[in-house]
Design an enzyme around this catalytic site. Structure first.
Site, PDB file in Angstrom:
ATOM      1  CG  ASP A   1      -2.104  -2.370   7.436  1.00  0.00           C
ATOM      2  OD1 ASP A   1      -3.192  -2.245   8.016  1.00  0.00           O
ATOM      3  OD2 ASP A   1      -1.737  -1.615   6.512  1.00  0.00           O
TER       4      ASP A   1
ATOM      5  CE  LYS B   1     -10.183  -0.329   3.920  1.00  0.00           C
ATOM      6  NZ  LYS B   1      -9.237   0.784   4.013  1.00  0.00           N
TER       7      LYS B   1
ATOM      8  CD1 TRP C   1      -2.562   1.736   0.465  1.00  0.00           C
ATOM      9  CD2 TRP C   1      -1.939   1.936   2.617  1.00  0.00           C
ATOM     10  NE1 TRP C   1      -3.218   2.811   0.998  1.00  0.00           N
ATOM     11  CE2 TRP C   1      -2.859   2.956   2.311  1.00  0.00           C
ATOM     12  CE3 TRP C   1      -1.429   1.857   3.910  1.00  0.00           C
ATOM     13  CZ2 TRP C   1      -3.267   3.893   3.254  1.00  0.00           C
ATOM     14  CZ3 TRP C   1      -1.832   2.785   4.852  1.00  0.00           C
ATOM     15  CH2 TRP C   1      -2.746   3.786   4.524  1.00  0.00           C
TER      16      TRP C   1
HETATM   17  N1  PLA Z   1      -3.710  -0.377   5.347  1.00  0.00           N
HETATM   18  C1  PLA Z   1      -3.994  -0.813   4.119  1.00  0.00           C
HETATM   19  C2  PLA Z   1      -3.326  -2.044   3.616  1.00  0.00           C
HETATM   20  C3  PLA Z   1      -4.930  -0.127   3.326  1.00  0.00           C
HETATM   21  O1  PLA Z   1      -5.203  -0.591   2.111  1.00  0.00           O
HETATM   22  C4  PLA Z   1      -5.543   1.030   3.831  1.00  0.00           C
HETATM   23  C5  PLA Z   1      -6.510   1.814   2.996  1.00  0.00           C
HETATM   24  C6  PLA Z   1      -5.214   1.433   5.131  1.00  0.00           C
HETATM   25  C7  PLA Z   1      -4.296   0.698   5.858  1.00  0.00           C
HETATM   26  C8  PLA Z   1      -5.773   2.628   5.805  1.00  0.00           C
HETATM   27  O2  PLA Z   1      -7.098   2.832   5.784  1.00  0.00           O
HETATM   28  P1  PLA Z   1      -7.802   3.741   6.882  1.00  0.00           P
HETATM   29  O3  PLA Z   1      -6.813   4.727   7.368  1.00  0.00           O
HETATM   30  O4  PLA Z   1      -8.943   4.366   6.189  1.00  0.00           O
HETATM   31  O5  PLA Z   1      -8.229   2.801   7.946  1.00  0.00           O
HETATM   32  N2  PLA Z   1      -6.295   1.827   1.600  1.00  0.00           N
HETATM   33  C9  PLA Z   1      -7.244   2.446   0.676  1.00  0.00           C
HETATM   34  C10 PLA Z   1      -7.479   3.910   0.971  1.00  0.00           C
HETATM   35  C11 PLA Z   1      -8.569   1.732   0.743  1.00  0.00           C
HETATM   36  C12 PLA Z   1      -6.265   4.772   1.084  1.00  0.00           C
HETATM   37  O6  PLA Z   1      -5.330   4.679   0.285  1.00  0.00           O
HETATM   38  O7  PLA Z   1      -6.260   5.575   2.022  1.00  0.00           O
HETATM   39  C13 PLA Z   1      -6.675   2.244  -0.740  1.00  0.00           C
HETATM   40  O8  PLA Z   1      -7.347   2.645  -1.704  1.00  0.00           O
HETATM   41  O9  PLA Z   1      -5.603   1.637  -0.881  1.00  0.00           O
END
Ligand code: PLA
Length: 467
Positions: A276, A312, A195
């Protein structure tokens, strides 16, 4: 006419966290952060090469801004996609960038169980007083139980330090600050790819990181040997960041036997696993199945970090509700770790927001509502599985090249890693109005059955006609 004057700016002071480490080291409590570490400021600090750092002298007009030396930041690779999507006026446009669940009509979705609980909360007329620094006690209790299982010895023996965080991101950031402060020699190993925000989080916390191999583009699957070799080669006592389930962006998870081998190696190397968990219950539809990796590690008596998010699985994206859990080998250590997490949180944001915490605590605390949540989670996970299948079927039916698209069905969670490169991904957006991240990731949660064929056409064109 503007008169001219000479301005001298000094902005080479260390970061707030660096100065904190220095102060504390004067008190003899902590070691200096930068001693003996393998990274340099230039490598880790994204601002190091910008004009604003260092001492600069310039001649400027009086009405020039003191902030002229600040360069425009690039758009965020994920959230920036939504901004570009909004600006597109085409009727064909499709936002598969950010991982946010949409209905078959491509509308945002508030879970029924959330609406019910919010009504209850309103009726009760609950107050808006500050929460304690560690968050809502009832939330912290249920969040750890959901993760580890209520009967887990780590919970019964009070070995888990849990604090409410600002969703997954804020919880990760809190843990990164703890690592920076108490493990100054340690680095974090992150998967390649991961991510996008993981790197930002550790960079901003000034925690050095390096990558371990994870994705094999040849097989469009897990590079298990590479992963094991890189975790083995890392210095003892490293933190190993693992995605609890539904790896983002690849959608590829280790199978149970591989998780066992990863745990063996982490134990052997004295590393600290750092999970995570952003998709518990959302990947498979089952809260327990999606927590299996974390529970496997906890059952071995290992100390571990786990960041949780309710963005989510409960659709609470903007409520910023999540938690940081640190499993320790004793209740005493857990109490001390918790006290330090609170100490980090207090000057950062003082205490967390109450609304989302109450929603989670009320949903999980009532058996009927809890069951309703599970059913809605299954429904969401099920819809994503259906569009995954339909996308695969459409690709097979339309693509006459004989390419094997079955990797799409093997991936789990809300994303599909299509294997499209940056130029091909740009073609998806520029020609087809399909908004996605440049690494080839698409969010299936933003796709409807009705749009699968269109998306398949776009993917086939981008894959075969763009190099
Ligand atoms: N960890 C992972 C692996 C994630 O994919 C995301 C969110 C988070 C943590 C953090 O989300 P939160 O802070 O809202 O709890 N990833 C998203 C959104 C869904 C983003 O980038 O913020 C994504 O599109 O990858």
């Amino acid at each position: 006419m503007a008169s001219l004057l000479s301005v001298s700016l000094t902005s080479a002071s260390p970061s707030p966290s660096a100065s904190l480490s220095t102060q504390e080291s004067h008190k003899g409590k902590l070691k200096l952060r930068n001693s003996g570490l393998s990274f340099t400021n230039e490598k880790i600090n994204p601002f190091a090469n910008e004009k604003s750092s260092g001492r600069i002298s310039m001649v400027a007009a009086v009405n020039a801004s003191r902030f002229d030396g600040i360069a425009m930041a690039p758009p965020d690779p994920i959230l920036g996609v939504s901004e570009a999507f909004k600006a597109d006026t085409s009727e064909l446009k499709l936002n598969l960038g950010v991982g946010a669940y949409r209905t078959e009509e491509l509308q945002p979705y508030v879970l029924n169980v959330v609406k019910k609980v919010e009504n209850l909360m309103l009726e009760r007329g609950e107050n808006k007083e500050y929460l304690p620094i560690e968050g809502l006690a009832a939330f912290n209790k249920v969040t750890a139980e959901l993760l580890f299982g209520a009967d887990n010895p780590v919970i019964k023996e009070q070995k888990v330090a849990t604090v409410q965080g600002l969703s997954g991101t804020g919880s990760l950031r809190l843990a990164a600050a703890l690592i920076e402060r108490y493990f100054p020699e340690a680095k974090v190993l992150i998967s390649s790819p991961t991510w996008g925000n993981h790197k930002n989080i550790f960079n901003d916390a000034r925690v050095p990181w390096s990558e371990y191999r994870y994705y094999d583009p040849k097989t469009v699957g897990l590079d298990f040997e590479g992963m094991i070799a890189d975790i083995k080669a890392a210095p003892e006592g490293s933190f190993v960041l693992l995605h609890g389930c539904a790896h983002n962006p690849t959608g590829i998870d280790p199978i149970p036997e591989q998780w066992e081998k990863i745990a063996d190696l982490i134990q052997e190397k004295n590393h600290i696993p750092f999970f995570d968990v952003a998709y518990q219950g959302f990947a498979s539809g089952s809260l327990d199945a999606d927590a299996a990796s974390v529970r496997l590690f906890a059952a071995r008596g290992m100390e571990l970090f786990v960041a949780q998010s309710y963005s989510k699985n409960l659709g609470l994206y903007s409520e910023r509700i999540g938690a940081m859990n640190v499993v320790c080998t004793s209740a005493g250590a857990a109490a001390r770790v918790k006290s330090q997490l609170k100490r980090i949180a207090r000057p950062m944001y003082s205490n967390p927001p109450i609304h989302g915490a109450r929603i989670v605590a009320n949903v999980v605390g009532d058996p009927a509502l809890f069951n309703e949540w599970k059913a809605e989670m299954e429904m969401m996970a099920g819809r994503i599985k259906n569009v995954r299948q339909k996308l695969y079927d459409s690709l097979c039916a339309k693509d006459k090249s004989g390419k094997d698209w079955s990797f799409i069905l093997e991936q789990i969670g809300m994303f599909s890693f299509t294997g499209l490169n940056q130029t091909q991904s740009e073609n998806m957006t520029n020609k087809w109005h399909v908004y996605m991240t440049k690494d080839g990731r698409i969010s299936l949660a933003g796709l409807s059955l009705a749009k699968c064929e269109y998306l398949a056409d776009a993917i086939i064109d981008s894959f075969h006609n763009v190099s």
